[in-house]
Design an enzyme around this catalytic site. Structure first.
Site, PDB file in Angstrom:
ATOM      1  N   GLN A 291       3.644  -0.317   2.946  1.00  0.00           N
ATOM      2  CA  GLN A 291       4.404  -0.444   1.694  1.00  0.00           C
ATOM      3  C   GLN A 291       5.697  -1.236   1.927  1.00  0.00           C
ATOM      4  O   GLN A 291       6.461  -0.930   2.842  1.00  0.00           O
ATOM      5  CB  GLN A 291       4.704   0.962   1.144  1.00  0.00           C
ATOM      6  CG  GLN A 291       5.386   0.983  -0.202  1.00  0.00           C
ATOM      7  CD  GLN A 291       4.529   0.401  -1.334  1.00  0.00           C
ATOM      8  OE1 GLN A 291       3.318   0.594  -1.377  1.00  0.00           O
ATOM      9  NE2 GLN A 291       5.157  -0.329  -2.230  1.00  0.00           N
TER      10      GLN A 291
ATOM     11  N   LYS B  59      -0.887   4.676  -6.223  1.00  0.00           N
ATOM     12  CA  LYS B  59      -2.043   4.111  -5.517  1.00  0.00           C
ATOM     13  C   LYS B  59      -2.959   5.230  -5.042  1.00  0.00           C
ATOM     14  O   LYS B  59      -4.177   5.138  -5.148  1.00  0.00           O
ATOM     15  CB  LYS B  59      -1.567   3.272  -4.323  1.00  0.00           C
ATOM     16  CG  LYS B  59      -0.899   1.973  -4.755  1.00  0.00           C
ATOM     17  CD  LYS B  59      -0.206   1.271  -3.598  1.00  0.00           C
ATOM     18  CE  LYS B  59       0.624   0.096  -4.117  1.00  0.00           C
ATOM     19  NZ  LYS B  59       1.421  -0.551  -3.081  1.00  0.00           N
TER      20      LYS B  59
ATOM     21  N   ASP C 184      -3.941  -5.554   1.150  1.00  0.00           N
ATOM     22  CA  ASP C 184      -2.871  -6.151   0.330  1.00  0.00           C
ATOM     23  C   ASP C 184      -3.035  -7.674   0.266  1.00  0.00           C
ATOM     24  O   ASP C 184      -2.399  -8.340  -0.550  1.00  0.00           O
ATOM     25  CB  ASP C 184      -1.499  -5.818   0.934  1.00  0.00           C
ATOM     26  CG  ASP C 184      -0.749  -4.759   0.139  1.00  0.00           C
ATOM     27  OD1 ASP C 184      -1.112  -4.533  -1.035  1.00  0.00           O
ATOM     28  OD2 ASP C 184       0.196  -4.178   0.691  1.00  0.00           O
TER      29      ASP C 184
END
Ligand code: NDP
Length: 294
Positions: A96, A52, A119
């Site tokens: 995460q 990412k 997200d």
């Protein structure tokens, strides 16, 4: 059969993003900034985070890596999230997953400012997605829909069967494909571990999307001839021929299924690439909103 080149489609999205960021920074604005919070040292998560951050660098997004030790408490993580929520120079951030077992992931997600939730996991964003309202959408479903858009694959009226009902892939994807709009308008069936006759249902799909996390689960006899097959799964299986001792495969038995499918996504090089591209799109969107550029 044709293989969908996720890498090349993701490059198109990245090029559009890079161009926009270049335009904004040429006007004297700061670049978008994404923070990535990781608790613990799970090697697979660390690899995803590296990917990412590399992608951010490619398009001109500034990324900040926030590493927290395994023993971090829930309240320490929430305090970190509140500080990111309050920081005007952070446009978006992700925590995460998976988190260590002593931390309640739902509680963590609820504490993220929905406008910074790149997200797309916050209940407010997921609720808006269900209602068909503008929102930061979960990256994997968004990336899959972007893939259909870039490939000019019109799903209107098609029967899409999704295998898997997780909150980050199956459920939001079903809602998004059901919307009354372009690149959606599908007839959607969602299957899960309690589904009876899954094989027969899968074999009726015009578009079969596998997101269950079981290597090579989808066999050729589960696929209608000419169907589009999208493989979301990322599974690591032992491979003595690899230096690492393992390799990544999807939920679809690619070699057998490719003979029946009209289009198929590979693993790696398919949905994973689109997911990262969608995360970058969300970060740009959050930045534009934060700086009132929309
Ligand atoms: P989860 O484990 O959260 O959910 C798996 C889903 O699959 C559940 O709904 C489960 O059913 C269902 N399932 C499991 N086994 C079976 C079975 N034998 N038959 C039918 N349904 C079954 O997984 P995620 O959604 O998080 O991820 C799925 C896969 O996608 C994983 O391999 C993951 O690594 C990958 N992934 C890839 C991404 C990418 O960018 N390419 C992004 C996110 C995930 P039930 O609900 O009944 O338990």
């Amino acid at each position: 059969m044709s293989v969908i080149d996720g890498k090349s489609l993701a490059s198109q999205i990245k090029a559009e993003i890079a161009q926009k960021i270049q335009y904004y920074t040429s006007k004297g604005l700061r670049p978008p900034t994404l923070a990535v919070v990781m608790v613990g040292e799970d090697p697979a998560s660390a690899a995803y985070v590296r990917n990412k951050m590399k992608a951010c660098q490619e398009v001109g997004i500034k990324s900040m890596d926030i590493k927290m030790i395994d023993e971090t408490t829930e309240s320490e993580l929430i305090a970190q999230i509140h500080s990111l929520n309050a920081d005007k120079n952070i446009d978006g951030f992700i925590v995460q997953m998976p988190l260590p077992a002593h931390i309640d992931a739902n509680k963590i997600i609820e504490n993220i400012d929905p406008d910074k939730d790149v997200d797309g996991f916050h209940p407010l964003n997921l609720g808006k997605i269900m209602l068909g309202l503008p929102a930061l959408a979960p990256a994997t479903p968004k990336g899959i829909i972007e893939m259909f858009r870039l490939m000019n694959i019109n799903l209107a009226g098609l029967h899409v069967v999704i295998l898997g009902r997780s909150n980050i892939v199956g459920k939001p994807l079903a809602m998004m494909l059901l919307q009354k709009r372009q690149w959606a308008n599908a007839t959607v069936t969602v299957c899960h571990s309690k589904t009876q006759n899954l094989k027969q249902i899968a074999a009726q799909a015009d578009v079969l999307i596998a997101a269950i996390g079981k290597p090579h689960f989808v066999k050729a006899d589960m696929v209608k001839s000419g169907a589009i097959v999208v493989d979301v799964g990322i599974n690591s299986i032992p491979d003595p021929f690899k230096k690492s001792g393992y390799r990544l495969v999807g939920d679809v038995d690619f070699e057998a299924v490719k003979e029946k499918a009209s289009w198929i996504t590979p693993v790696p090089g398919g949905v994973g690439q689109m997911t990262v591209a969608a995360l970058l799109q969300n970060t740009l969107e959050a930045y534009e909103k934060n700086l009132n550029l929309l």
